[in-house]
Design an enzyme around this catalytic site. Structure first.
Site, PDB file in Angstrom:
ATOM      1  N   GLU A 450       0.810  -1.218   0.000  1.00  0.00           N
ATOM      2  CA  GLU A 450       0.000   0.000   0.000  1.00  0.00           C
ATOM      3  C   GLU A 450       0.846   1.272   0.000  1.00  0.00           C
ATOM      4  O   GLU A 450       0.438   2.301  -0.545  1.00  0.00           O
ATOM      5  CB  GLU A 450      -0.952  -0.006   1.204  1.00  0.00           C
ATOM      6  CG  GLU A 450      -2.106  -0.982   1.080  1.00  0.00           C
ATOM      7  CD  GLU A 450      -1.683  -2.440   1.214  1.00  0.00           C
ATOM      8  OE1 GLU A 450      -2.339  -3.320   0.618  1.00  0.00           O
ATOM      9  OE2 GLU A 450      -0.688  -2.705   1.921  1.00  0.00           O
ATOM     10  N   HIS A 521     -11.185  -7.423   6.555  1.00  0.00           N
ATOM     11  CA  HIS A 521     -11.960  -7.041   5.381  1.00  0.00           C
ATOM     12  C   HIS A 521     -13.212  -6.263   5.766  1.00  0.00           C
ATOM     13  O   HIS A 521     -14.028  -5.935   4.914  1.00  0.00           O
ATOM     14  CB  HIS A 521     -12.342  -8.287   4.574  1.00  0.00           C
ATOM     15  CG  HIS A 521     -11.148  -9.067   4.111  1.00  0.00           C
ATOM     16  ND1 HIS A 521     -10.584 -10.057   4.870  1.00  0.00           N
ATOM     17  CD2 HIS A 521     -10.398  -8.978   2.987  1.00  0.00           C
ATOM     18  CE1 HIS A 521      -9.539 -10.556   4.231  1.00  0.00           C
ATOM     19  NE2 HIS A 521      -9.399  -9.920   3.094  1.00  0.00           N
TER      20      HIS A 521
END
Length: 725
Positions: A450, A521
């Site tokens: 990321e 998630h």
């Protein structure tokens, strides 16, 4: 003796005695006499600015004492590069900035840096907000002190040069330019730096152009922590895809030769190189640092004996470029120039008041090319089979996909990047067929990192492009949040609005996935986004909102240079129904390509006056169900969908809740640090009666208990009835 005075006295004494380091002019000197003398002047200017900064601090007129003494060899690196080579600099690189300024007419780097020491509002880079190296005219964006956090965006800027050339995009940097990024040996160990090196190597391994010159200024110590001797060479001399070049930064000619070789390699091959530059650190880390607390007298004396200015003086004299008297005159004459600049700097006005400080939080609007209106036939061809469906109500995921398609048709500067966004079309299919429609150059997969995703986007934005990166899950943002906080969002502030890195970050997040994924998630905290000054956060819950918000964010990025985050509720991507299975009540028409949702506005559903449910995202879906149940009991509720989470649409909210005595906030984020805190404060200060239903301060579980800690229809209903008595 004070180390600053000791090093100064030592230089003059050894110069007068001729007790200089041994110097043998190179067989092929990379520097002309004039260039060598000019670089020595730049080195002296850097040294005297360090001395002056500490004197200013002691007098209460200066506010920064981390200096460049011992790193003056960076002047040679500036000599080896061009002013149109963007430079992301280590905070010890005043000599680089001074030397580069000599390449651009009309610059006065001594004055500029002195103004920065004084926090003067006339400081041409930050406007008095911080002492940072940087200059718009010199192509040096300002960097903060966060260790190594500027490396990922430097890789992104380098990557963007070749990308823009291939795509014919209008970029700031010339196609033959390179990017320079410097840092210390201690910073090279940081995970952010290692990720940047890996990203550059990964691209080079696949023959993707990444013309970046990494410059490691190795002084052997990070504040008080020693770097093991030989560690940098051992770690970087044999990396695949990364050319290693060593240079002695203490010796001007050697540093110039090494920097010239490294820069030429990057420019010619369009591949990354690592310039390992030997330096020393004089005076300690900063003015408050007492090096004697952790270094022996012998170590301190050894570093001072290796003063780069002593080596430069020896080289100039041995090469016949100057006499000892001429060297002394350059040194003392430069000291006078710096002293004059400092005397002027401390008389200049400083910032006063919050308004002046905050004026640069967001960059000023600049003229931007308007989005194109694609030919209808070309648009139909791009949409393909989807073209026949654009008039039918659609899901959130489809609204996003079509909005991205329209935006990319309208603006060739846009690129979409992230993990799995290409051939797979994203984990949830949001970017399906985009790569097929626009090619692998404009829609591409990144490394699974990321920091690299966001750094790549920031760097591309530095080059005038408009990136739309995707963070696959909100929980993954925390691996890289400093790229938003410490790099992207601070750029306008520290450059007084001169630099900007516009982009729209798409993040899939929030909860309510039925038993899938657990916390990793289903992350329902956005505290890290709420407290970044200047950041914009929007959250859609329907397909029409998704398209309208994405278009508004993209326009804000293009025209106002803003950094926007679109927080997409995963659980609503494919939602079709609202009240009963098969009712299609959550599907919405796809809005025309020129329609967007204006920042600062809210959506009001229903005219009810008994209670207002203020919410967003998944809470919007739940609250609409509660609204229907309340209506069955004769209670008229209105649902207010925030859509804009940062900054909160305060004026619109107060207007939308007018006439309702009771306000119930439905916040799917955690009770602590969620949007409801700001909403409660807003309504309390406006003397409105408000309560809230929030998620618990807990992570989210996998399996049947996936929603146990989150607001529910039943919980919202109970809270509403309790408020109604």
């Amino acid at each position: 003796m004070d180390p600053v005075k000791r090093v100064h006295s030592n230089f003059l004494k050894r110069l007068a005695l001729g007790a200089l380091p041994a110097a043998v002019p190179p067989a092929t000197d990379p520097l002309t006499q004039q260039a060598a003398l000019d670089l020595f002047r730049h080195q002296c200017a850097s040294r005297h600015l360090d001395r002056t900064s500490r004197a200013m601090q002691k007098a209460g007129q200066g506010y920064y004492t981390i200096g460049s003494s011992g790193h003056e060899g960076m002047a040679a690196v500036a000599h080896a590069t061009r002013p149109d080579d963007m430079a992301f600099l280590h905070y010890r690189d005043a000599a680089f900035q001074i030397a580069r300024a000599a390449q651009v007419p009309g610059q006065d780097p001594i004055r500029d840096i002195a103004l920065s020491f004084a926090a003067a509002a006339e400081d041409p880079i930050s406007g008095g907000r911080h002492k940072v190296l940087g200059s718009r005219a010199l192509n040096i964006p300002p960097q903060t002190s966060t260790i190594a956090s500027h490396l990922p965006k430097a890789v992104g800027a380098a990557f963007s040069i070749g990308w823009a050339g291939r795509m014919g995009a209008q970029a700031h940097l010339p196609e033959d330019s390179i990017v320079l990024c410097s840092f210390g040996d201690a910073s090279a160990n940081h995970s952010t730096a290692q990720g940047a090196f890996n990203a550059a190597q990964w691209a080079a391994f696949q023959d993707l152009p990444v013309p970046i010159l990494f410059v490691c200024e190795d002084n052997g110590i990070g504040i008080s922590v020693r770097t093991p001797p030989g560690w940098i060479a051992a770690g970087f001399a044999h990396r695949p895809g990364l050319k290693y070049v060593f240079g002695d930064g203490l010796r001007l000619a050697d540093a110039a030769a090494a920097a010239t070789r490294a820069a030429a390699y990057v420019r010619e091959t369009r591949r990354p190189a690592f310039l390992h530059l030997r330096t020393v650190r004089l005076y300690g880390h900063a003015g408050s640092d007492v090096a004697a607390a952790y270094l022996s007298p012998e170590e301190i004396a050894g570093a001072e004996a290796d003063d780069p200015l002593l080596h430069s003086a020896a080289y100039l004299i041995a090469a016949g470029h100057a006499t000892a008297d001429a060297v002394r005159d350059i040194y003392t004459g430069t000291a006078d120039l710096v002293a004059d600049a400092a005397r002027h700097a401390v008389t200049r006005p400083r910032l006063s008041g919050a308004a002046e400080v905050m004026a640069a939080l967001t960059p000023p609007d600049r003229p931007a090319a308007r989005a194109n209106r694609p030919d209808p036939a070309a648009r139909r061809a791009t949409f393909g089979a989807d073209a026949a469906q654009t008039d039918a109500p659609q899901t959130l995921a489809k609204g996003l996909n079509w909005a991205l398609t329209d935006l990319m048709l309208q603006d060739p500067q846009i690129a979409v990047m992230g993990e799995d966004v290409g051939a797979k079309g994203g984990v949830y299919g949001v970017t399906q067929r985009l790569q097929e429609r626009f090619g692998r150059a404009r829609v591409f997969d990144t490394l699974l990192d990321e920091q690299t995703v966001l750094g790549l986007a920031i760097g591309m934005a530095h080059n005038g492009l408009l990136p739309i990166p995707e963070i696959q899950f909100l929980a993954y943002l925390h691996n890289a949040e400093d790229q938003l906080r410490g790099e992207a969002a601070t750029l306008s502030f520290f450059s007084n609005g001169q630099y900007r890195n516009p982009m729209v970050v798409r993040i899939a997040g929030l909860g309510y996935q039925r038993g899938f994924g657990g916390h990793f998630h289903n992350d329902n905290t956005i505290a890290v986004l709420r407290d970044i000054p200047g950041l914009i956060v929007a959250c859609p819950s329907t397909g029409a909102e998704a398209a309208g918000l994405l278009r508004a964010c993209t326009r804000l990025a293009r025209e106002a240079g803003r950094i926007c985050v679109l927080l997409e509720p995963i659980a609503r991507y494919q939602t079709r129904d609202l009240l009963t299975p098969g009712d299609g009540g959550w599907l919405t028409p796809y809005p025309a390509p020129d329609q967007e949702i204006a920042p600062g506005t809210v959506a009001v559903h229903g005219p009810g006056h008994d209670i207002a449910l203020v919410t967003y995202g998944n809470g919007h879906h739940l609250s609409r169900q509660v609204q229907a149940r309340l209506a069955d009991q004769g209670i008229a509720a209105r649902v207010i969908d925030l859509r804009w989470l940062v900054p909160l649409p305060e004026a619109a909210l107060l207007d939308a809740t007018r006439g309702c005595d009771r306000i119930l906030i439905v916040d799917e984020c955690r009770r602590s640090a969620g949007p409801s805190e700001g909403l409660m404060t807003l309504f309390a200060e406006a003397d409105r009666r408000a309560r809230r239903v929030t998620a618990e301060d807990s992570f989210i579980a996998t399996g049947p208990a996936y929603a146990a800690t989150l607001p529910s229809v039943e919980g919202i209903m109970a809270a509403a009835l309790k408020m109604l008595g």
